[in-house]
Design a protein around this motif. Sequence first.
Motif, PDB file in Angstrom:
ATOM      1  N   GLN A 229       0.831  -1.304  -0.130  1.00 20.83           N
ATOM      2  CA  GLN A 229      -0.038  -0.095   0.129  1.00 20.83           C
ATOM      3  C   GLN A 229       0.856   1.177  -0.141  1.00 20.83           C
ATOM      4  O   GLN A 229       1.399   1.514   1.183  1.00 20.83           O
ATOM      5  N   ASP A 230       1.072   1.967  -1.093  1.00 21.90           N
ATOM      6  CA  ASP A 230       1.779   2.897  -1.315  1.00 21.90           C
ATOM      7  C   ASP A 230       3.390   2.876  -0.992  1.00 21.90           C
ATOM      8  O   ASP A 230       4.057   1.881  -1.521  1.00 21.90           O
ATOM      9  N   ASP A 231       3.732   3.243   0.240  1.00 23.06           N
ATOM     10  CA  ASP A 231       5.052   3.207   0.670  1.00 23.06           C
ATOM     11  C   ASP A 231       5.163   2.233   1.748  1.00 23.06           C
ATOM     12  O   ASP A 231       6.185   2.467   2.235  1.00 23.06           O
ATOM     13  N   GLN A 232       4.201   1.341   1.935  1.00 23.57           N
ATOM     14  CA  GLN A 232       4.504   0.570   3.175  1.00 23.57           C
ATOM     15  C   GLN A 232       3.685  -0.865   2.750  1.00 23.57           C
ATOM     16  O   GLN A 232       2.875  -0.846   2.006  1.00 23.57           O
ATOM     17  N   PHE A 233       4.066  -1.836   3.246  1.00 25.06           N
ATOM     18  CA  PHE A 233       3.365  -3.079   3.283  1.00 25.06           C
ATOM     19  C   PHE A 233       2.257  -3.144   4.340  1.00 25.06           C
ATOM     20  O   PHE A 233       2.466  -2.786   5.511  1.00 25.06           O
ATOM     21  N   ASP A 234       1.201  -3.517   4.228  1.00 29.60           N
ATOM     22  CA  ASP A 234       0.065  -3.814   5.205  1.00 29.60           C
ATOM     23  C   ASP A 234      -0.141  -5.085   5.551  1.00 29.60           C
ATOM     24  O   ASP A 234      -0.219  -5.873   4.503  1.00 29.60           O
ATOM     25  N   LEU A 235      -0.249  -5.641   6.934  1.00 30.42           N
ATOM     26  CA  LEU A 235      -0.582  -6.665   7.091  1.00 30.42           C
ATOM     27  C   LEU A 235      -2.081  -7.034   7.182  1.00 30.42           C
ATOM     28  O   LEU A 235      -3.017  -6.125   7.447  1.00 30.42           O
ATOM     29  N   ALA A 236      -2.625  -8.117   6.474  1.00 29.96           N
ATOM     30  CA  ALA A 236      -4.024  -8.390   6.079  1.00 29.96           C
ATOM     31  C   ALA A 236      -4.231  -9.878   6.483  1.00 29.96           C
ATOM     32  O   ALA A 236      -3.592 -10.578   6.076  1.00 29.96           O
ATOM     33  N   LEU A 237      -5.429 -10.137   7.072  1.00 29.32           N
ATOM     34  CA  LEU A 237      -5.945 -11.341   7.427  1.00 29.32           C
ATOM     35  C   LEU A 237      -6.504 -12.181   6.047  1.00 29.32           C
ATOM     36  O   LEU A 237      -7.126 -11.706   5.508  1.00 29.32           O
ATOM     37  N   ASN A 238      -5.775 -13.202   5.890  1.00 29.35           N
ATOM     38  CA  ASN A 238      -6.201 -13.885   4.548  1.00 29.35           C
ATOM     39  C   ASN A 238      -7.138 -14.952   4.598  1.00 29.35           C
ATOM     40  O   ASN A 238      -8.141 -15.047   3.996  1.00 29.35           O
ATOM     41  N   ASN A 239      -7.085 -15.614   5.965  1.00 32.68           N
ATOM     42  CA  ASN A 239      -8.102 -16.638   6.056  1.00 32.68           C
ATOM     43  C   ASN A 239      -7.935 -17.167   7.415  1.00 32.68           C
ATOM     44  O   ASN A 239      -6.704 -17.068   8.255  1.00 32.68           O
ATOM     45  N   ILE A 240      -8.826 -18.023   7.771  1.00 33.75           N
ATOM     46  CA  ILE A 240      -8.903 -18.496   9.294  1.00 33.75           C
ATOM     47  C   ILE A 240      -9.451 -19.959   9.019  1.00 33.75           C
ATOM     48  O   ILE A 240     -10.140 -20.457   8.236  1.00 33.75           O
ATOM     49  N   PHE A 241      -8.539 -20.874   9.737  1.00 31.61           N
ATOM     50  CA  PHE A 241      -8.773 -22.464   9.520  1.00 31.61           C
ATOM     51  C   PHE A 241      -8.710 -22.790  10.971  1.00 31.61           C
ATOM     52  O   PHE A 241      -7.877 -22.763  11.903  1.00 31.61           O
ATOM     53  N   TYR A 242      -9.890 -23.845  11.252  1.00 30.14           N
ATOM     54  CA  TYR A 242     -10.009 -24.048  12.685  1.00 30.14           C
ATOM     55  C   TYR A 242     -10.014 -25.569  12.649  1.00 30.14           C
ATOM     56  O   TYR A 242     -10.254 -26.377  11.693  1.00 30.14           O
ATOM     57  N   THR A 243      -9.348 -25.929  13.775  1.00 30.71           N
ATOM     58  CA  THR A 243      -8.983 -27.172  14.126  1.00 30.71           C
ATOM     59  C   THR A 243      -9.127 -27.781  15.542  1.00 30.71           C
ATOM     60  O   THR A 243      -9.205 -26.620  16.517  1.00 30.71           O
ATOM     61  N   GLU A 244      -9.356 -28.995  15.838  1.00 28.87           N
ATOM     62  CA  GLU A 244      -9.036 -29.240  17.216  1.00 28.87           C
ATOM     63  C   GLU A 244      -7.854 -29.380  17.617  1.00 28.87           C
ATOM     64  O   GLU A 244      -6.854 -29.240  16.639  1.00 28.87           O
ATOM     65  N   TYR A 245      -7.510 -29.650  18.917  1.00 25.66           N
ATOM     66  CA  TYR A 245      -6.041 -29.609  19.481  1.00 25.66           C
ATOM     67  C   TYR A 245      -5.175 -30.895  18.976  1.00 25.66           C
ATOM     68  O   TYR A 245      -4.168 -30.778  18.009  1.00 25.66           O
ATOM     69  N   TRP A 246      -5.756 -31.641  19.476  1.00 27.24           N
ATOM     70  CA  TRP A 246      -4.732 -33.009  19.227  1.00 27.24           C
ATOM     71  C   TRP A 246      -4.739 -33.506  17.884  1.00 27.24           C
ATOM     72  O   TRP A 246      -3.930 -34.133  17.354  1.00 27.24           O
ATOM     73  N   SER A 247      -5.827 -33.438  17.087  1.00 32.94           N
ATOM     74  CA  SER A 247      -6.160 -33.859  15.568  1.00 32.94           C
ATOM     75  C   SER A 247      -4.726 -33.145  14.844  1.00 32.94           C
ATOM     76  O   SER A 247      -4.223 -33.549  14.041  1.00 32.94           O
ATOM     77  N   ALA A 248      -4.855 -31.640  15.167  1.00 35.63           N
ATOM     78  CA  ALA A 248      -3.654 -30.847  14.373  1.00 35.63           C
ATOM     79  C   ALA A 248      -2.330 -30.962  14.972  1.00 35.63           C
ATOM     80  O   ALA A 248      -1.356 -31.230  14.084  1.00 35.63           O
ATOM     81  N   ILE A 249      -2.083 -31.227  16.182  1.00 33.95           N
ATOM     82  CA  ILE A 249      -0.824 -31.565  16.698  1.00 33.95           C
ATOM     83  C   ILE A 249      -0.337 -33.055  16.266  1.00 33.95           C
ATOM     84  O   ILE A 249       0.982 -33.099  15.792  1.00 33.95           O
ATOM     85  N   ASN A 250      -1.160 -34.033  16.076  1.00 32.78           N
ATOM     86  CA  ASN A 250      -0.644 -35.414  15.589  1.00 32.78           C
ATOM     87  C   ASN A 250      -0.465 -35.421  14.298  1.00 32.78           C
ATOM     88  O   ASN A 250       0.508 -35.805  13.672  1.00 32.78           O
ATOM     89  N   ARG A 251      -0.992 -34.451  13.546  1.00 30.55           N
ATOM     90  CA  ARG A 251      -0.856 -34.528  12.111  1.00 30.55           C
ATOM     91  C   ARG A 251       0.589 -33.908  11.845  1.00 30.55           C
ATOM     92  O   ARG A 251       1.094 -34.160  10.748  1.00 30.55           O
ATOM     93  N   ILE A 252       0.599 -32.777  12.458  1.00 30.61           N
ATOM     94  CA  ILE A 252       1.989 -31.865  12.316  1.00 30.61           C
ATOM     95  C   ILE A 252       3.137 -32.656  12.710  1.00 30.61           C
ATOM     96  O   ILE A 252       4.191 -32.921  11.849  1.00 30.61           O
TER      97      ILE A 252
END
Length: 290
Positions: A229-252
């Motif tokens: 944006q002009d002379d700077q970069f702006d942080l923007a939310l692109n997406n939100i991905f929802y998971t349960e805790y253990w299913s995500a941890i086990n997969r990673i």
Amino acid sequence: MSNNPLAEVFGFPSNTFSEKAERYRRNKLCPYNNKVPNCTKDKANNPLGVCSIYHRNSPVITCPVRFRQNWLIAENAATFFFGNQANWTSLTEVRLKDANGQSAGNIDVVLVSYDDRGRVIDFGAVEIQAVYISGNVRKPFETYMNNPQDWENIDWSRLADYYPTPDYLSSSRKRLTPQLLYKGAILHGWNKKQAVVVQKSFFETLPNLPRVEQQQAEIAWHLYDLQRQDDQFDLALNNIFYTEYWSAINRISTPESGRLEDFMEILQQKLDDKLENPPDTQTILDIPLQ
């Protein structure tokens, strides 16, 4: 980009030379809500003022403080934790202890909701993960800082041995996964929600995570990007991905097995090399009995 690896330096694109950008570089300031006005990355007295690097012509965030622009990450996480009606505020670098009183590390940002008397009602934890770098970014940074306005004429190919690239694998295996396993397990045991703040390009290098609806989510993965944006970069939310805790941890944390045949071939090759070139040392059977 003339192969310039530096996307942002002290908060501004490396090819921006406005009065404000020059001031921030001259005074080594951080515009992204660091704990002090100055950049403190790497060394407080000689900070490595690189917020992001270019990879495939896109800026990749390499400093976790960079995600604090306008405190957008706190606002979005608070909505996930408390909804839209709560009074809340943010606390940074909060020490977390396990059942034995041992430190489990610091939580990057804790959001607390409170009542009209200022008493804590609830809280949620925000984990921020920037990307590690392979190569060396300080040499290009120092080269640039010697004469920023001459950046187009820098022979970046001379710095090929130092050219920085994002190391997504180390970022997830060596940093993010251990953080979520240890600190995250304590928070999960308390039934507290967590928001993980990463850049979209980083999230795309992770294994496919089992997705759930927001109502069932224990972790909200907030995926951000940088937009010019002009002379700077702006942080923007692109997406939100929802998971349960253990299913995500086990997969990673569980690597996907490769082909057994490929590993057998490696073993065969190493065995063939060893038999063709036996070590020039005695075995116990070669030593004569006295």
